[in-house]
Design a protein around this motif. Structure first.
Motif, mmCIF file in Angstrom:
data_model
loop_
_atom_site.group_PDB
_atom_site.id
_atom_site.type_symbol
_atom_site.label_atom_id
_atom_site.label_comp_id
_atom_site.label_asym_id
_atom_site.label_seq_id
_atom_site.Cartn_x
_atom_site.Cartn_y
_atom_site.Cartn_z
ATOM 1 N N ASP A 108 -4.254 10.838 2.847
ATOM 2 C CA ASP A 108 -4.573 12.240 3.156
ATOM 3 C C ASP A 108 -3.339 12.964 3.681
ATOM 4 O OD1 ASP A 108 -7.249 11.935 2.454
ATOM 5 O OD2 ASP A 108 -7.813 11.297 4.469
ATOM 6 N N SER A 109 -2.261 12.912 2.939
ATOM 7 C CA SER A 109 -1.011 13.545 3.340
ATOM 8 C C SER A 109 -0.197 13.833 2.090
ATOM 9 C CB SER A 109 -0.226 12.628 4.294
ATOM 10 O OG SER A 109 -0.013 11.360 3.720
ATOM 11 N N PRO A 110 0.777 14.738 2.182
ATOM 12 C CA PRO A 110 1.569 15.089 1.000
ATOM 13 C C PRO A 110 2.316 13.890 0.435
ATOM 14 C CG PRO A 110 1.914 16.670 2.781
ATOM 15 C CD PRO A 110 1.162 15.524 3.367
ATOM 16 N N VAL A 111 2.658 13.969 -0.842
ATOM 17 C CA VAL A 111 3.363 12.870 -1.487
ATOM 18 C C VAL A 111 4.697 12.586 -0.809
ATOM 19 C CG1 VAL A 111 4.399 14.405 -3.232
ATOM 20 C CG2 VAL A 111 4.119 11.957 -3.712
ATOM 21 N N VAL A 112 5.346 13.625 -0.295
ATOM 22 C CA VAL A 112 6.599 13.451 0.443
ATOM 23 C C VAL A 112 6.319 13.692 1.920
ATOM 24 C CG1 VAL A 112 8.959 14.272 0.793
ATOM 25 C CG2 VAL A 112 7.998 14.182 -1.517
ATOM 26 N N PRO A 113 6.432 12.671 2.752
ATOM 27 C CA PRO A 113 6.126 12.843 4.182
ATOM 28 C C PRO A 113 7.250 13.560 4.907
ATOM 29 C CG PRO A 113 6.958 10.646 3.791
ATOM 30 C CD PRO A 113 6.857 11.296 2.430
ATOM 31 N N GLU A 114 6.900 14.157 6.047
ATOM 32 C CA GLU A 114 7.951 14.767 6.859
ATOM 33 C C GLU A 114 8.897 13.702 7.397
ATOM 34 O OE1 GLU A 114 6.502 17.331 9.891
ATOM 35 O OE2 GLU A 114 5.334 18.587 8.518
ATOM 36 N N GLU A 115 8.340 12.563 7.779
ATOM 37 C CA GLU A 115 9.147 11.447 8.264
ATOM 38 C C GLU A 115 8.726 10.177 7.534
ATOM 39 O OE1 GLU A 115 11.654 11.499 10.257
ATOM 40 O OE2 GLU A 115 11.504 13.608 10.907
ATOM 41 N N VAL A 137 0.883 -1.175 0.000
ATOM 42 C CA VAL A 137 0.000 0.000 0.000
ATOM 43 C C VAL A 137 0.914 1.216 0.000
ATOM 44 C CG1 VAL A 137 -1.769 1.276 1.264
ATOM 45 C CG2 VAL A 137 -1.816 -1.229 1.230
ATOM 46 N N TYR A 138 0.573 2.227 -0.799
ATOM 47 C CA TYR A 138 1.464 3.357 -1.044
ATOM 48 C C TYR A 138 0.707 4.682 -0.885
ATOM 49 C CZ TYR A 138 4.156 -0.381 -3.226
ATOM 50 O OH TYR A 138 4.821 -1.555 -3.462
ATOM 51 N N TRP A 139 1.393 5.767 -1.204
ATOM 52 C CA TRP A 139 0.727 7.078 -1.199
ATOM 53 C C TRP A 139 -0.535 7.008 -2.046
ATOM 54 C CZ3 TRP A 139 0.160 10.857 -5.211
ATOM 55 C CH2 TRP A 139 -0.360 12.081 -4.754
ATOM 56 N N LEU A 140 -0.452 6.339 -3.196
ATOM 57 C CA LEU A 140 -1.616 6.070 -4.036
ATOM 58 C C LEU A 140 -1.575 4.603 -4.438
ATOM 59 C CD1 LEU A 140 -4.053 7.132 -5.770
ATOM 60 C CD2 LEU A 140 -2.410 7.374 -7.642
ATOM 61 N N THR A 141 -2.670 3.904 -4.205
ATOM 62 C CA THR A 141 -2.752 2.492 -4.570
ATOM 63 C C THR A 141 -3.996 2.293 -5.427
ATOM 64 O OG1 THR A 141 -1.814 1.986 -2.384
ATOM 65 C CG2 THR A 141 -2.635 0.131 -3.698
ATOM 66 N N ILE A 142 -3.831 1.611 -6.550
ATOM 67 C CA ILE A 142 -4.924 1.384 -7.494
ATOM 68 C C ILE A 142 -5.346 -0.079 -7.424
ATOM 69 C CG2 ILE A 142 -5.590 1.392 -9.935
ATOM 70 C CD1 ILE A 142 -3.461 3.673 -10.270
ATOM 71 N N PHE A 143 -6.617 -0.301 -7.175
ATOM 72 C CA PHE A 143 -7.177 -1.642 -7.061
ATOM 73 C C PHE A 143 -8.059 -1.914 -8.274
ATOM 74 C CE2 PHE A 143 -6.157 -0.194 -2.838
ATOM 75 C CZ PHE A 143 -5.629 -1.311 -2.206
ATOM 76 N N GLY A 144 -7.668 -2.922 -9.072
ATOM 77 C CA GLY A 144 -8.453 -3.309 -10.236
ATOM 78 C C GLY A 144 -9.675 -4.126 -9.847
ATOM 79 N N ALA A 145 -10.394 -4.583 -10.846
ATOM 80 C CA ALA A 145 -11.699 -5.212 -10.624
ATOM 81 C C ALA A 145 -11.639 -6.405 -9.680
ATOM 82 C CB ALA A 145 -12.296 -5.630 -11.964
ATOM 83 N N ASP A 146 -10.663 -7.292 -9.856
ATOM 84 C CA ASP A 146 -10.587 -8.481 -8.997
ATOM 85 C C ASP A 146 -10.336 -8.101 -7.544
ATOM 86 O OD1 ASP A 146 -10.872 -10.498 -11.077
ATOM 87 O OD2 ASP A 146 -8.890 -9.864 -11.751
ATOM 88 N N LEU A 178 -11.067 3.343 4.682
ATOM 89 C CA LEU A 178 -9.764 3.225 5.342
ATOM 90 C C LEU A 178 -9.390 4.553 6.001
ATOM 91 C CD1 LEU A 178 -7.854 1.229 2.587
ATOM 92 C CD2 LEU A 178 -8.545 0.358 4.847
ATOM 93 N N PRO A 179 -8.846 4.533 7.216
ATOM 94 C CA PRO A 179 -8.504 5.784 7.894
ATOM 95 C C PRO A 179 -7.356 6.517 7.209
ATOM 96 C CG PRO A 179 -7.638 3.891 9.098
ATOM 97 C CD PRO A 179 -8.523 3.338 8.014
ATOM 98 N N ASN A 180 -7.387 7.842 7.308
ATOM 99 C CA ASN A 180 -6.323 8.703 6.771
ATOM 100 C C ASN A 180 -6.163 8.579 5.259
ATOM 101 O OD1 ASN A 180 -5.506 9.542 9.481
ATOM 102 N ND2 ASN A 180 -4.661 7.473 9.671
ATOM 103 N N THR A 181 -7.262 8.233 4.590
ATOM 104 C CA THR A 181 -7.250 8.118 3.133
ATOM 105 C C THR A 181 -8.571 8.614 2.584
ATOM 106 O OG1 THR A 181 -8.307 5.930 2.903
ATOM 107 C CG2 THR A 181 -5.940 5.949 3.372
#
Length: 254
Positions: free
Chosen positions: A202-209, A163-172, A184-187
């Motif tokens: 729900d956070s920038p692409v580059v995290p502070e940590e 699971v990443y900053w953006l995760t794409i889930f296809g039909a299956d 899902l929380p924080n998303t």
């Protein structure tokens, strides 16, 4: 810190099929990408033209790989044949573009690609996040060496890369995870189509940590079912492929 944004999609789409290549060519022929050249090698030399998708199809059919370079945001794409039912498409562009107004444009372009050429699964993040999840440093008598784990063709027969900053889930995967993807929380969930869902943090692409980013994503993996997702801390762990995806990949070999 590397200032590159990375997208990878694992897909059943075969661009040795002329119709598929034509559709892909139309998607790449976008002012946002501003495609310039393509080839089977890094130093792409063939000029990109809207009508020469047949040449791209021929290159991919012969070599099993196709590279495309664009003028905007250091765009580069690599399309790789892995098996009869599996290909991996990877895109790179300037991370700065994901921190300004072009972020929405690039995400919409990606969603459009997925709508027209649906993948099994995909992810997008900074190269630094990708390395934090998939790069292992090993000590040898001669010194240290790095290797990439959890993202190979053989690995995709065993588990999802994560699971990443953006995760794409296809039909299956949408069929399997269902409404969990919407809460899902924080998303927040983006319904790319009636059969595809993207989950965006729900956070920038580059995290502070980066440690905080990895902790957040570990929680999401746990909520969806940790056994389905690769974890660099447990490289040799017991994993399980989502049943619907396993069926779709049934004829694929590593």
């Amino acid at each position: 810190m590397e200032s590159i944004f990375r997208v990878s999609v694992y897909t059943p789409q075969d661009i040795s099929n002329l119709h598929t290549t034509e559709t892909l060519w139309q998607l790449l022929n976008d002012p946002l990408v501003a495609p310039r050249r393509f080839d089977s090698v890094e130093r792409a030399k063939v000029e990109f033209k809207p009508q020469n998708f047949d040449a791209a199809c021929d290159i991919y059919s012969a070599e099993g790989v196709l590279l495309v370079r664009g003028s905007n945001d250091k765009f580069k794409a690599m399309f790789s044949h892995l098996s009869d039912r599996l290909a991996k498409w990877t895109f790179w562009w300037d991370l700065k573009a994901m921190k300004n107004h072009r972020r929405v444009q690039w995400l919409q372009w990606l969603y459009g690609l997925c709508r027209q050429l649906p993948p099994y699964y995909g992810f997008a993040c900074s190269v630094d996040e990708y390395d934090a999840k998939h790069t292992v440093v090993e000590a040898h008598e001669e010194g240290t060496a790095t290797r990439t784990v959890g993202v190979s063709a053989a690995d995709f027969q065993r588990f999802l890369p994560g699971v990443y900053w953006l995760t794409i889930f296809g039909a299956d995967l949408v069929n399997h995870f269902g409404s969990k993807l919407q809460s899902l929380p924080n998303t927040h969930a983006i319904n790319i189509s009636s059969t595809q869902t993207a989950v965006l943090l729900d956070s920038p692409v580059v995290p502070e940590e980066m440690s905080d980013r990895l902790h957040t994503e570990a929680k999401l993996r746990s909520l969806l079912g940790a056994k389905y997702f690769f974890d660099r801390a447990n490289v040799d762990g017991e994993y399980e492929l989502v049943p619907g995806l396993a069926r779709a990949l049934g004829g694929a070999s590593a």
